[in-house]
Design an enzyme around this catalytic site. Structure first.
Site, PDB file in Angstrom:
ATOM      1  N   GLU A 132      -7.912 -13.705  24.517  1.00  0.00           N
ATOM      2  CA  GLU A 132      -6.741 -12.833  24.405  1.00  0.00           C
ATOM      3  C   GLU A 132      -7.005 -11.630  23.507  1.00  0.00           C
ATOM      4  OE1 GLU A 132      -4.645 -13.207  26.528  1.00  0.00           O
ATOM      5  OE2 GLU A 132      -4.869 -15.295  27.106  1.00  0.00           O
TER       6      GLU A 132
ATOM      7  N   HIS B 266      -8.492  -8.971  25.593  1.00  0.00           N
ATOM      8  CA  HIS B 266      -7.471  -8.160  26.263  1.00  0.00           C
ATOM      9  C   HIS B 266      -6.851  -7.156  25.298  1.00  0.00           C
ATOM     10  CE1 HIS B 266      -7.461 -10.153  30.093  1.00  0.00           C
ATOM     11  NE2 HIS B 266      -6.984 -11.305  29.643  1.00  0.00           N
TER      12      HIS B 266
ATOM     13  N   TRP C  83     -13.467 -11.031  36.784  1.00  0.00           N
ATOM     14  CA  TRP C  83     -13.444 -10.832  38.230  1.00  0.00           C
ATOM     15  C   TRP C  83     -12.577  -9.619  38.606  1.00  0.00           C
ATOM     16  CZ3 TRP C  83     -10.983 -14.508  35.484  1.00  0.00           C
ATOM     17  CH2 TRP C  83      -9.598 -14.628  35.627  1.00  0.00           C
TER      18      TRP C  83
END
Length: 351
Positions: free
Chosen positions: A262, A265, A273
């Site tokens: 996280e 991100h 992917w």
């Protein structure tokens, strides 16, 4: 993940669909049979965009960041500040239900400290730890984390890096919590200055979800505008059982890699992917093309190449994750050097 222009356009199209409608990958279950949802960052961003229609699409943010990356490549491929260690101060908001410290959702200080240790092992690729790898594309990101020593007023914290909040006293609903209530109520009521702290929340999370994050945004005044979310929701959220070393009851996600994922991100990385099938992009050339997420630790080959199941931005078990690549490193450091509420962290006095 090399891409032709057509592939990149396709990837952006798939990415936009994911942001609009969500992409939930369910392949495992908790011990009680609840389906696992490893990460809901894309769904959280879609909800944030719906609640705040003025937030432009992430596609614009990535075009801006790609331009910065191209300038870096033209400059020899090395970041201007490569070799400088960036240390980010963390405040962990422990949202609990009135339990004693170390019980249930009121997690122990040792568990919190273990997560900071794991982040540093993973981001620094420390030899002799589970975060080390010998992969030719495996990078020491030169990013570290520390538990904040001071609160927003400058007073020393009794428990460095920890803000314990009894949900009963705070007036929050009874857990478990979903994204909507966490972002709409808990975060705005508890967040510390996101220009000084990496805000992390541990909560009793609902629906088998392990965690989610908020993406960064463009530099102020840089066209075409914002690519991330609002200041009063900025940070990362993890289920309390998936934060740090949490014990076998939460295996195979009990080794702190949900937070490593996280925070990736939060620093601008996407799922390996590309949140699409073959041809979608994660904007990193050294991550192999993949048709989708991987669970467990079994080797997988899709799109004609071996999937990098060891990458922190896949959905593999915690025990087999140990790689951030050189391009992922570059992207995260570009975010730290250029994005609001990220670049300010580099001069925060909180640690």
């Amino acid at each position: 993940m090399p891409r032709s222009l057509m592939q990149k356009v396709f990837g952006l199209f798939v990415f936009a669909l994911c942001c609009s409608f969500g992409m939930t990958a369910i392949a495992q279950t908790l011990s009680d049979g609840t389906p696992i949802e490893r990460c809901s960052t894309m769904e959280a961003h879609a909800a944030l965009m719906e609640a705040n229609p003025t937030i432009p699409d992430l596609e614009e943010f990535n075009a801006w960041l790609d331009e910065l990356a191209e300038k870096e490549a033209a400059n020899g491929g090395a970041l201007a500040k490569d070799g400088v260690i960036y240390t980010l101060p963390v405040i962990v908001h422990v949202i609990h239900n009135g339990e004693g410290v170390g019980s249930g959702s009121n997690i122990s200080y040792a568990q919190i400290q273990s997560q900071i240790d794991i982040l540093n092992e993973d981001f620094r690729k420390i030899i002799g730890t589970p975060g080390y790898n010998t992969h030719p594309d495996g990078a020491d990101t030169e990013i570290e984390f520390c538990l904040a020593e001071f609160d927003e007023s400058g007073s020393p914290l009794t428990e460095p890096g920890v803000n314990r909040i009894n949900r009963n006293t705070a007036g929050f609903n009874a857990p478990p919590y979903g994204i909507s209530y966490t972002d709409g109520t808990i975060k705005p009521a508890t967040i510390w200055d996101p220009e000084m702290y990496v805000n992390m929340w541990t909560v009793d999370i609902s629906g088998g979800l392990l965690g989610y994050a908020q993406f960064p945004q463009n530099a102020a005044g840089a066209p075409p505008g914002l690519g991330g979310g609002t200041a009063n929701t900025d940070g990362v959220v993890m289920g309390y059982g998936y934060f740090g070393e949490s014990g076998s009851a939460f295996a195979p996600y009990n080794l702190g890699r949900t937070t490593t994922h996280e925070v990736g991100h939060y620093l601008g990385l996407y799922h390996i992917w590309g949140d699409g099938g073959c041809g979608a992009t994660d904007y990193c050339d050294d991550t192999p093309d993949a048709s989708g997420e991987n669970y467990g630790c079994s080797a997988s080959t899709t799109c004609g190449t071996a999937d990098m199941i060891e990458n922190y931005m896949d959905y593999s078990d915690d025990a087999c994750m140990n790689i951030y690549t050189n391009d992922q490193k570059t992207r995260m450091r570009l975010v730290l050097e250029n994005c609001p509420r990220r670049v300010e962290l580099l001069t925060s006095p909180a640690c």
